[in-house]
Design a protein around this motif. Sequence first.
Motif, PDB file in Angstrom:
ATOM      1  N   SER A   6       0.939  -1.351   0.400  1.00  0.00           N
ATOM      2  CA  SER A   6       0.087  -0.482   0.047  1.00  0.00           C
ATOM      3  C   SER A   6       1.386   0.864   0.537  1.00  0.00           C
ATOM      4  CB  SER A   6      -0.739  -0.104   1.660  1.00  0.00           C
ATOM      5  OG  SER A   6      -1.333   1.179   1.217  1.00  0.00           O
ATOM      6  N   SER A  12      -6.121   4.499  -3.557  1.00  0.00           N
ATOM      7  CA  SER A  12      -7.144   3.383  -3.394  1.00  0.00           C
ATOM      8  C   SER A  12      -7.775   2.769  -3.579  1.00  0.00           C
ATOM      9  CB  SER A  12      -5.627   3.030  -1.850  1.00  0.00           C
ATOM     10  OG  SER A  12      -6.212   4.094  -0.850  1.00  0.00           O
ATOM     11  N   GLN A  18      -3.911  -2.802  -3.661  1.00  0.00           N
ATOM     12  CA  GLN A  18      -3.101  -1.629  -4.622  1.00  0.00           C
ATOM     13  C   GLN A  18      -1.905  -3.203  -5.360  1.00  0.00           C
ATOM     14  OE1 GLN A  18      -1.476   0.754  -2.202  1.00  0.00           O
ATOM     15  NE2 GLN A  18      -2.448   3.327  -3.614  1.00  0.00           N
TER      16      GLN A  18
END
Length: 125
Positions: A6, A12, A18
């Motif tokens: 992340s 996001s 991600q």
Amino acid sequence: MREFVSTADAPSSALYSQAVKAGGLVYVAGQPGVDVTNGGLAGPTIQQQTRQALANCRAVLRAAGATWEDIVEVGVLLTNPADFAGMNEEYATWFPSTPPTRYVAKLGVELPGVLVSIRMTAFTG
């Protein structure tokens, strides 16, 4: 073993990671041309959104400890297939030689203003 990646430097959502690292591979989720500094689309053109989507992918790769040279595969999803040439125009500046494998398909969902989503896989093993 899986590691979830992340970064605040790319868009996001609570609905997906991600990126996920597993077995020497980094799987980067589809990134739209959204600029996280202002939360909006990078611009109305396919070139602007492609540039931002690739920058978002690069930010996620960096957070995963991968480099641009580690990319082995790219998936491009276009809202409008007629944007293929414009996407390629920008894409070519990011991969001027020995590009990774790639596929291009039609984006299956309609998101207001979103012209492109780009995902990729990198090998760091």
